[in-house]
Design an enzyme around this catalytic site. Structure first.
Site, PDB file in Angstrom:
ATOM      1  CD  GLN A 332     -39.960  29.268  17.187  1.00 17.90           C
ATOM      2  OE1 GLN A 332     -39.393  28.196  17.030  1.00 17.90           O
ATOM      3  NE2 GLN A 332     -39.583  30.143  18.099  1.00 17.90           N
ATOM      4  CB  THR A 500     -40.945  20.460  17.856  1.00 22.95           C
ATOM      5  OG1 THR A 500     -41.894  19.646  18.510  1.00 22.95           O
ATOM      6  CG2 THR A 500     -39.769  20.763  18.750  1.00 22.95           C
ATOM      7  CG  HIS A 501     -39.766  25.662  19.271  1.00 19.54           C
ATOM      8  ND1 HIS A 501     -38.699  26.231  18.648  1.00 19.54           N
ATOM      9  CD2 HIS A 501     -39.273  24.623  19.989  1.00 19.54           C
ATOM     10  CE1 HIS A 501     -37.594  25.574  18.972  1.00 19.54           C
ATOM     11  NE2 HIS A 501     -37.921  24.589  19.776  1.00 19.54           N
ATOM     12  CG  ASN A 502     -46.688  23.198  18.717  1.00 18.66           C
ATOM     13  OD1 ASN A 502     -47.183  23.505  17.655  1.00 18.66           O
ATOM     14  ND2 ASN A 502     -45.982  22.090  18.878  1.00 18.66           N
TER      15      ASN A 502
END
Lengths: 571, 253
Positions: A332, A500-502
């Protein structure tokens, strides 16, 4: 040589939200499940000393042990990928509950636009809106089809929120009301309303009131103690697989949970799996667990890596765009924030919750016209109050040194007198951003690490430029004494960026040529393998991923039951 | 104000050296460590506290070294104090025991990078790829301290601890900007960043780790530490100041 164990109907790899939901649904239906988790068992009693910023946030107590397994990273194919040796950017969970134990609890739905992004973009802006190297594609499932699963997830987790008009239609309101509003949220609300926007309180997995879910699990309301992200909730107020779905699965007597069990391979003949090989991480002993159905439900990175290391599915090839495993990895873009400093105001920023905040819906998805801009999709513009812990929050106005007398004085002066208008932007997939196996580096068990090739794209950078103007305008309307706006998205830095949004790597879709999974998250290439998690997202929206991950997990659980009864490919 | 206070600190260092010299515990001007140096720990410590001397036995037993020699400890104290100096807001890193914190952390598994990927091969990294060094934190820190003294001697013909605060700042600035010589092949910036982050941790981590003495680091920024609920406080327009509580307040639950 691995010790061969008796065959079971279903083996699940990973006991976070995805694995927990699947285990809960299957065991309630009377199906025997073996759950394999590489980390330890955990529950609320582990967090009696949980309000420890150093141990949990800066020493990553709940996170994957990178000495055993990490990723390697390069910004582009010309670079040599090197291991992420310590944490700096995304954090990866470990143990029962997985990332669902340490998350903040922000629980959105993706937009109807997200699920049909390719079709809708072409329709509205023509087929040439984006360069063809942006590999956006429809999800093979519409918002209308996924809506009931969102509803189920929200009821199970007790999500607290308020209906937003500009988002997809809901069959039911949120099961619990919105979180409290704090003075900084009120300031954002007033300013954005003045500007003509429609602010709403962020949907939250930190309960706003006490709640009993349809599985009979009762939890108490959040106390705004400020220890959510990176922390477990000692109180059980935060929705966590370890206080919701996993106890339900355990209670049926049909779940056999094996911790310290790290799966290293899915045994398969190329079209069907026969089970998994796992290592007891304490003794080093290897076991073979045969199963009728293999559910891969670990984190994004490991889902892709396990398939690649097992030779299951066709690896993605960036040279010709063929293959699917590793494709459409997305992150993101969160750079476009405006930091505000106040001379004469102090806020009670030491308190808060992981999902305490307020946001406007006007700049997400296609909620604004993109005809005149060089990007699609958008960002959630928001103010949050997580609770400012003192090691992590030493924010000073631009130009202040990062140490010494002036730094100390300014960081103390503003300790309770700053907050940012943030921007969390969507990330579009790009042909040269992908996951594959690293040719050099191996994990503690001798298996190749996952290699990430990723950098921000022009689309990402344009989005940040645009959104920085929006956050600046809102900050001005709020009326801070100093406003520092970040206008540019720099290069991706594996040691610095902190979103931390993979997502992606094992994506869903309607065409086996361009996707790895159907809408039940069943592999096109292996009918008895289901790969559950945010790895299934064909692109990353501007929202936190857990709501969509949860909905897809319920969808997968339904598919697995259907497969057990009927067999074959489900669509 | 800050400069004045740090003048005192510098003077204290000098005083100790004078004492050492006069007492014959140096050889050619070099302060002896080891058994001789440790004899001095008791005599130099009380002088560094401005408060009236409390009975020695009530001192926190965590205020002892697990890793540093007394000399390394004092050098760390002096350097940390420049990162976070005593000023009108309150105590600096030295009084807050940040160097005790650093000592304890370097002696812990974190000091030997136990949760990090340490397998080779090691290559020079691009700026976006994070640290790619084999050197463990505990070793980098000690090499960094040595380098701090060596660089101070080269630049000002004096050890770091004996420099005026302004000159100490000049030395640290060179380290922070990578202008000081590499440390066993590692940029001086890396040591500086370690020193900086550990100092911040040492003044703001829960006192259980040995720093943030009496929670005064928290008190300066009006941080209440660790409590079970802030439901009332977060709704208030006015700032609500609460006395800090540490993790030990959770032991009764």
């Amino acid at each position: 040589m691995a010790t061969k164990l008796p065959k079971v109907p279903v083996v699940v790899v990973g006991m976070g939200w995805a694995g927990g939901i699947v285990a809960s649904e299957l065991t309630k239906a009377g199906i025997k499940v073996v759950g394999l988790e590489r980390g330890k068992d955990r529950n609320t009693s582990d967090y009696a000393m949980g309000h420890d910023e150093l141990r949990y946030q800066h020493r990553e107590e709940l996170m994957q042990d990178l000495s055993k397994e990490t990723i390697t990273h390069r910004n582009n194919e010309k670079m040599r990928a090197l291991p992420m040796r310590d944490y700096g950017t995304f954090i990866v969970g470990d143990g029962v509950g997985g990332a669902g134990s340490h998350w903040n609890g922000q629980t959105y739905r993706f937009l109807p636009y997200d699920f049909e992004i390719k079709t809708l973009t072409d329709k509205k802006y023509g087929a040439n809106k984006l360069n063809p190297e942006y590999t956006i594609q429809d999800w093979g499932m519409t918002y209308g089809e996924i809506e009931p699963y969102y509803d189920t997830f929200e009821k199970m987790a007790g999500i607290s929120g308020e209906t937003v008009e500009l988002y997809g239609k809901r069959s039911n309101p949120y099961p619990t009301g919105p979180m409290l509003k704090t003075p900084i949220m009120n300031m954002f609300e007033k300013a954005t309303k003045n500007l003509g926007y429609t602010p709403y309180v962020i949907p939250s997995g930190n309960l706003s009131e006490s709640y009993e879910n349809p599985d009979g699990i009762s939890r108490a309301a959040c106390q705004y103690c400020a220890y959510c992200e990176n922390f477990g909730c000692e109180y059980g107020a935060k929705a966590d697989p370890a206080v919701t779905v996993i106890p339900v699965a355990k209670k049926t007597g049909n779940l056999e949970l094996r911790t310290h069990s790290n799966v290293i391979e899915i045994l398969n003949d190329g079209s069907k799996a026969s089970g998994v090989i796992y290592v007891d991480t304490i003794t080093g002993e290897e076991f073979e667990q045969p199963a009728d159905v293999v559910v891969v439900a670990s984190y994004v990175f490991n889902n892709a890596r396990l398939l690649l290391n097992s030779g299951l599915g066709k690896p993605y090839n960036s040279a010709d765009g063929t293959g699917v495993i590793g494709k459409n990895y997305c992150y993101q873009v969160s750079s476009a924030s405006s930091m505000m400093f106040f001379e004469d105001k102090e806020f009670n920023l030491y308190g808060g919750a992981g999902a305490l905040g307020i946001e406007i819906p006007e700049f997400v998805g296609d909620n604004f016209d993109h005809s005149e801009v060089n990007f699609i999709h958008g960002a959630g513009i928001r103010v949050t109050q997580y609770g400012n812990r003192p090691i992590a929050n030493n924010v000073v106005p631009k130009g202040t040194p990062s140490w010494g007398a002036e730094f100390k004085d300014q960081s103390i002066k503003y300790a309770n007198s700053f907050f940012p208008v943030k921007s969390q932007g969507a990330s579009m997939p790009y042909r040269y951003n992908y996951l594959d196996l690293d040719p050099t580096y191996k994990d503690a068990y001798g298996k190749p690490l996952l290699r990430m090739t990723f950098d921000y794209t022009e689309q990402d950078r344009e989005l940040v430029k645009y959104m920085s103007k929006v956050t600046h305008k809102i900050a001005e309307e709020i009326g801070a004494d100093i406003i520092d706006t970040n206008e540019k998205q720099g290069d991706f830095n594996v040691n610095k960026d902190t979103n931390t949004h993979n997502t992606g790597g094992v994506i869903m879709g309607s065409d086996p040529e361009t996707s790895a999974l159907n809408s039940y998250l069943q592999m096109w290439d292996a009918e008895n393998v289901f790969v559950v998690g945010a790895s299934a997202f064909p692109h990353n929206s501007s929202f936190n991923p857990t709501g969509t991950l949860g909905a897809l997990s319920y969808r997968a659980a339904e598919g697995i039951q259907k497969y057990i009864k009927e067999g074959g490919s489900l669509v | 104000m800050a400069e004045h206070e740090n003048g005192k600190i510098s003077q204290r260092g000098s005083t100790r050296r004078v004492f050492l010299k006069n007492s014959g515990l140096t050889v050619g001007g070099v302060v002896l460590g080891g058994a001789l140096g440790s004899l001095l720990g008791g005599s130099s410590e009380p002088a560094s506290h401005t408060a009236p001397a409390a009975p020695a036995l009530t001192v926190n037993p965590a205020e002892a070294l697990m890793f540093f020699t007394p000399e390394q400890y004092q050098l760390t104290q002096a350097a940390a104090e420049r990162i976070y100096p005593k000023d009108d807001n309150g105590p600096g890193a030295m009084e807050l025991n940040a160097a005790i914190y650093i000592d304890h952390q370097l002696a812990s598994p974190w000091g030997i990078n136990s949760k990090e990927y340490m397998a080779g091969p090691f290559y020079k990294a691009e700026e976006t790829q994070g640290s790619q060094i084999r050197i463990l934190r505990k070793d980098l820190f000690l090499l960094g301290l040595k380098s701090l003294d060596a660089y101070s001697s080269k630049k000002f013909e004096s050890n770091f601890i004996d420099l005026a605060p302004e000159d100490q700042d000049l030395v640290l600035t060179d380290f922070s900007e990578g202008k000081a010589p590499d440390i066993s092949g590692v940029k001086s910036t890396l040591f500086f960043n370690l020193l900086r982050s550990m100092t911040i941790e040492g003044v703001y981590a829960d006192p259980v780790y040995g720093g943030n003495k009496n929670m005064e680091g928290w008190a300066m920024r009006k941080f209440p530490g660790s409590r079970m609920t802030y439901t009332q406080e977060i709704q208030k327009e006015q700032f609500v100041k609460l006395d800090p509580q540490g993790l030990n307040s959770h032991m009764s639950h």
